[in-house]
Design a protein around this motif. Structure first.
Motif, PDB file in Angstrom:
ATOM      1  N   GLU A 156       0.821  -1.222   0.000  1.00 25.13           N
ATOM      2  CA  GLU A 156       0.000   0.000   0.000  1.00 25.13           C
ATOM      3  C   GLU A 156       0.852   1.268   0.000  1.00 25.13           C
ATOM      4  O   GLU A 156       0.482   2.273  -0.601  1.00 25.13           O
ATOM      5  N   ARG A 157       1.983   1.232   0.689  1.00 27.30           N
ATOM      6  CA  ARG A 157       2.808   2.425   0.880  1.00 27.30           C
ATOM      7  C   ARG A 157       4.245   2.091   0.532  1.00 27.30           C
ATOM      8  O   ARG A 157       4.778   1.075   0.981  1.00 27.30           O
ATOM      9  N   CYS A 158       4.861   2.967  -0.245  1.00 32.62           N
ATOM     10  CA  CYS A 158       6.249   2.743  -0.653  1.00 32.62           C
ATOM     11  C   CYS A 158       7.143   3.748   0.056  1.00 32.62           C
ATOM     12  O   CYS A 158       6.896   4.965   0.006  1.00 32.62           O
ATOM     13  N   VAL A 159       8.197   3.236   0.706  1.00 32.61           N
ATOM     14  CA  VAL A 159       9.150   4.074   1.428  1.00 32.61           C
ATOM     15  C   VAL A 159      10.475   4.081   0.674  1.00 32.61           C
ATOM     16  O   VAL A 159      11.039   3.017   0.377  1.00 32.61           O
ATOM     17  N   LEU A 160      10.963   5.276   0.351  1.00 28.05           N
ATOM     18  CA  LEU A 160      12.302   5.443  -0.202  1.00 28.05           C
ATOM     19  C   LEU A 160      13.261   5.545   0.966  1.00 28.05           C
ATOM     20  O   LEU A 160      12.994   6.267   1.930  1.00 28.05           O
ATOM     21  N   TRP A 161      14.404   4.867   0.907  1.00 28.83           N
ATOM     22  CA  TRP A 161      15.258   4.798   2.091  1.00 28.83           C
ATOM     23  C   TRP A 161      16.737   4.707   1.719  1.00 28.83           C
ATOM     24  O   TRP A 161      17.095   4.310   0.607  1.00 28.83           O
ATOM     25  N   ALA A 162      17.559   5.075   2.675  1.00 31.26           N
ATOM     26  CA  ALA A 162      19.002   4.854   2.598  1.00 31.26           C
ATOM     27  C   ALA A 162      19.515   4.705   4.020  1.00 31.26           C
ATOM     28  O   ALA A 162      18.981   5.308   4.954  1.00 31.26           O
ATOM     29  N   GLU A 163      20.563   3.899   4.184  1.00 28.68           N
ATOM     30  CA  GLU A 163      21.143   3.710   5.517  1.00 28.68           C
ATOM     31  C   GLU A 163      22.645   3.503   5.392  1.00 28.68           C
ATOM     32  O   GLU A 163      23.125   2.868   4.453  1.00 28.68           O
ATOM     33  N   GLY A 164      23.374   4.068   6.351  1.00 29.36           N
ATOM     34  CA  GLY A 164      24.815   3.906   6.366  1.00 29.36           C
ATOM     35  C   GLY A 164      25.381   4.159   7.749  1.00 29.36           C
ATOM     36  O   GLY A 164      24.659   4.556   8.673  1.00 29.36           O
ATOM     37  N   GLU A 165      26.684   3.937   7.874  1.00 30.20           N
ATOM     38  CA  GLU A 165      27.369   4.120   9.149  1.00 30.20           C
ATOM     39  C   GLU A 165      28.569   5.043   8.963  1.00 30.20           C
ATOM     40  O   GLU A 165      29.346   4.884   8.023  1.00 30.20           O
ATOM     41  N   VAL A 166      28.696   5.990   9.871  1.00 29.23           N
ATOM     42  CA  VAL A 166      29.841   6.896   9.906  1.00 29.23           C
ATOM     43  C   VAL A 166      30.641   6.568  11.159  1.00 29.23           C
ATOM     44  O   VAL A 166      30.088   6.576  12.265  1.00 29.23           O
TER      45      VAL A 166
END
Length: 353
Positions: A156-166
């Motif tokens: 039903e719902r689309c989420v655009l995402w990104a994830e990383g570590e600093v």
């Protein structure tokens, strides 16, 4: 999407063979000038919101636009590659040579003005003290990218995402890790930032954190209004009295303007959230920052209304404007124990009036 019509996964698939027709996340690499080599994730929500995530600049937010109007500040420095950064240059003010974009993160162990502080907890005789530049080191550290893309929730719902570590680390020094997740809904008009800072080392480690959120032209323009749920002003720079420029009704760019900085106590709502905003009635748009006052108990307002560098700042902070030496002296300094972490959840929102 842009016309206010939303589609579920099946209906969108009937209309386009690739979700990119509606929005999405695309990885690119900048390839010219001082920006050359910076990895960028381009987000397009299809709801009029587009923004860049600078992977090699702590996954901070660079360019940002809403329906063709920019709101992420663009300074003359551009998005300078971190390999050109010299932390101790210019008496600790070298950050000013790479200061641009919607979000610059300050921390992870130091924010605000330059300071030399005790480092005896690391037990290294040749480094009894550590010197910190303006707003710390984190903003010029590349992230290790965990992933990015589009994810459907219950079709039903689309989420655009990104994830990383600093990772900010030194031998005989701090070992702090920032895990950053950025989300935006397909068709939406807000950016959600979920940060976790963890002491991955084995010594008690200082932790200070601040978001330098910078809005520029054309959202910022003469007559734009800076709205705050103000309880009282705790501190202001000398330039406020010297110049007398309003911190509510924004003037046009000023010749030779000296930055005006305020620390305000803001009134949270019943859920503890605070929502300062900038309103531009001529364009019929607003920018709003929503954050948790328990996570960020201090807030600074930054007016940089000089010709050629025209911006206003929203700065939620873990510590007061006097900075690290004062926090250590009055006992308000945060030290993370080994394995301890802090979580920060913040929303950047744009819309039409």
């Amino acid at each position: 999407m842009g016309d206010g019509v939303t589609f579920d996964r099946a209906e969108l698939a009937r209309r386009a063979g690739d979700i990119g027709a509606a929005g999405g996340v695309r990885a690119v690499v900048l390839d010219d000038g001082a920006e050359r080599g910076i990895r960028v994730l381009e987000f397009r929500t299809g709801g009029g919101l587009a923004f860049d995530v600078l992977v090699d600049r702590a996954m901070d937010l660079g360019t940002a636009e809403f329906r063709g109007n920019g709101f992420g500040w663009r300074s003359a420095t551009g998005f300078r590659h971190p390999g050109l950064h010299e932390y101790a240059d210019e008496g600790g003010l070298s950050m000013l040579r790479s200061f641009s974009g919607l979000l610059l993160t300050a921390g992870l162990d130091h924010t605000l003005f330059t300071a030399e502080v005790d480092a005896s907890q690391y037990r290294y005789p040749h480094r009894a003290a550590v010197w910190n530049g303006l707003h710390g080191r984190v903003a010029n550290i590349p992230a290790r990218l965990h992933g990015y893309g589009e994810r459907w929730i219950d079709d039903e719902r689309c989420v655009l995402w990104a994830e990383g570590e600093v990772r900010q680390a030194a031998i005989f020094g701090e070992h702090l890790r920032l895990t950053r997740r950025i989300e935006a809904d397909l068709g939406g008009t807000e950016i959600r930032l979920i940060d976790t800072v963890r002491n991955a080392g084995f010594d008690p480690t200082p932790h200070m954190y601040l978001y330098h959120v910078n809005v520029g032209w054309p959202f910022l323009d003469e007559g734009a209004r800076y709205e705050l749920p103000l309880e009282r002003t705790l501190w202001q720079s000398d330039s406020v009295a010297e110049q007398g420029a309003s911190n509510v009704e924004m003037p046009a760019p000023q010749k030779g303007f000296v930055e005006q900085v305020y620390e305000h106590e803001l009134k949270p709502d019943a859920t503890g959230k605070v929502r300062p905003r900038l309103v531009n009635e001529r364009l019929g748009v607003f920018f709003e920052l929503e954050y948790d006052s328990a996570q960020f108990p201090a807030f600074f307002q930054w007016l940089h209304l000089r010709e050629g560098a025209y911006a206003v700042g929203f700065e939620p902070s873990t510590h007061h404007v006097q900075g690290e030496p004062a926090a250590r002296e009055d006992g308000s300094m945060t030290f993370l124990e080994p394995g301890e972490e802090r979580r920060y959840e913040t929303t950047f929102r744009v819309g039409e009036l």
